[in-house]
Design a protein around this motif. Structure first.
Motif, PDB file in Angstrom:
ATOM      1  N   LYS A   5      13.333  -2.818  65.118  1.00  0.00           N
ATOM      2  CA  LYS A   5      14.032  -4.086  65.307  1.00  0.00           C
ATOM      3  C   LYS A   5      15.479  -4.058  64.835  1.00  0.00           C
ATOM      4  CE  LYS A   5       9.919  -7.041  65.016  1.00  0.00           C
ATOM      5  NZ  LYS A   5       9.303  -8.211  64.325  1.00  0.00           N
ATOM      6  N   ALA A   6      15.848  -3.010  64.073  1.00  0.00           N
ATOM      7  CA  ALA A   6      17.208  -2.976  63.531  1.00  0.00           C
ATOM      8  C   ALA A   6      17.710  -1.545  63.373  1.00  0.00           C
ATOM      9  CB  ALA A   6      17.256  -3.694  62.182  1.00  0.00           C
ATOM     10  N   HIS A 157      19.217  -8.975  55.044  1.00  0.00           N
ATOM     11  CA  HIS A 157      20.156  -9.834  55.768  1.00  0.00           C
ATOM     12  C   HIS A 157      19.860  -9.867  57.266  1.00  0.00           C
ATOM     13  CE1 HIS A 157      23.417  -9.230  52.421  1.00  0.00           C
ATOM     14  NE2 HIS A 157      22.354  -9.883  52.004  1.00  0.00           N
ATOM     15  N   LEU A 158      19.336  -8.772  57.785  1.00  0.00           N
ATOM     16  CA  LEU A 158      19.027  -8.704  59.215  1.00  0.00           C
ATOM     17  C   LEU A 158      17.693  -9.371  59.545  1.00  0.00           C
ATOM     18  CD1 LEU A 158      20.207  -5.054  59.986  1.00  0.00           C
ATOM     19  CD2 LEU A 158      21.296  -7.176  60.738  1.00  0.00           C
ATOM     20  N   GLY A 159      16.965  -9.773  58.520  1.00  0.00           N
ATOM     21  CA  GLY A 159      15.714 -10.482  58.731  1.00  0.00           C
ATOM     22  C   GLY A 159      14.594  -9.621  59.266  1.00  0.00           C
ATOM     23  N   THR A 160      14.614  -8.348  58.907  1.00  0.00           N
ATOM     24  CA  THR A 160      13.554  -7.449  59.357  1.00  0.00           C
ATOM     25  C   THR A 160      13.007  -6.683  58.158  1.00  0.00           C
ATOM     26  OG1 THR A 160      13.012  -5.688  60.935  1.00  0.00           O
ATOM     27  CG2 THR A 160      15.172  -5.585  59.888  1.00  0.00           C
ATOM     28  N   ARG A 161      12.178  -5.677  58.427  1.00  0.00           N
ATOM     29  CA  ARG A 161      11.608  -4.872  57.353  1.00  0.00           C
ATOM     30  C   ARG A 161      12.153  -3.450  57.432  1.00  0.00           C
ATOM     31  NH1 ARG A 161       6.346  -6.331  59.442  1.00  0.00           N
ATOM     32  NH2 ARG A 161       6.009  -4.074  59.641  1.00  0.00           N
ATOM     33  N   ALA A 162      12.091  -2.760  56.314  1.00  0.00           N
ATOM     34  CA  ALA A 162      12.580  -1.382  56.277  1.00  0.00           C
ATOM     35  C   ALA A 162      11.825  -0.495  57.256  1.00  0.00           C
ATOM     36  CB  ALA A 162      12.464  -0.824  54.860  1.00  0.00           C
ATOM     37  N   ASP A 163      10.505  -0.702  57.383  1.00  0.00           N
ATOM     38  CA  ASP A 163       9.720   0.157  58.268  1.00  0.00           C
ATOM     39  C   ASP A 163       9.900  -0.195  59.743  1.00  0.00           C
ATOM     40  OD1 ASP A 163       8.313  -2.206  58.360  1.00  0.00           O
ATOM     41  OD2 ASP A 163       6.384  -1.349  57.784  1.00  0.00           O
TER      42      ASP A 163
END
Length: 223
Positions: A5-6, A157-163
């Motif tokens: 997602k990021a 800040h991007l509203g996602t998770r590291a994985d």
């Protein structure tokens, strides 16, 4: 299957090759005093805040007399900025940014440099407005890579998770920071780091221009 997602970009050496010009500007300062800055001393400190190396002190020791640190750094910075005046992003960077945005992938920057340096360079490149977040060392209490703080903050800040996120890095300390934060890390060495070991990275590319971002995402999703 990983659903990405990021994408979080490093800055120095990944988006813009500031590392070569930084070394050349320091080498010019050394040569003004009739001495040399060995590349072998410079390479280990790239992107690594844990290295105990004072370039001002090293130069003073070589010339055998005190040096005005403030004036020295002022002259080095001015020369460095002049060298970067017509610099362009590293190959593939702009394609990754534009394609990621088109695909709905959120993008940010996690840098170990100071915010004023990174944001000013991004503005000059015309790239600043493309990133949803830019996290620098002064945004995370002065913690620089290999500390994972900048990556952890960028993902938040991007509203996602590291994985669910990819880090693009050009230095081993940056790779370590990204992996410590839990991101999938793609190493893309620059001219100054191409001979470093990137054994901690999940993947390594010679250049972002080598593989379109869609192919990279597909490859990672199958990992």
């Amino acid at each position: 299957m990983k659903h990405i997602k990021a994408i979080v970009f490093d800055f120095d050496g990944l988006i813009l090759d500031t590392e070569t010009t930084d070394y050349k500007a320091w080498q010019a300062m050394y040569r003004a005093y009739g001495v040399e800055l060995p590349l072998s001393m410079w390479l280990p400190i790239i992107g690594d805040a844990t290295q105990d190396f004072s370039i001002d002190q090293h130069l003073a020791e070589l010339v055998g007399k005190p040096i005005n640190r403030v004036e020295l750094r002022k002259r080095q910075r001015a020369l460095h900025l002049e060298m970067l005046k017509d610099a362009v992003p590293m190959p593939g960077v702009e394609d990754y940014i534009h394609t990621a945005k088109r695909l709905g992938i959120r993008i940010g920057v996690a840098s170990g440099s100071r915010r004023s340096w990174v944001v000013d360079r991004l503005n000059r490149l015309g790239l600043a407005d493309h990133f949803e977040t830019v996290v620098c060392r002064d945004d995370v209490g002065g913690k620089a890579k290999p500390d994972p703080a900048a990556y952890l903050a960028a993902v938040e800040h991007l509203g996602t998770r590291a994985d669910q996120s990819i880090a693009l890095e050009d230095s081993p300390p940056g790779v370590k920071a990204a992996k410590s934060a839990g991101l999938f890390c793609v190493a893309v060495p620059g001219p100054m780091t191409k001979n470093h070991s990137f054994h901690e990275a999940d993947m390594q590319l010679d250049s972002l221009a080598d593989i379109p971002v869609q192919e990279l995402l597909e490859s990672i999703s199958k990992a």
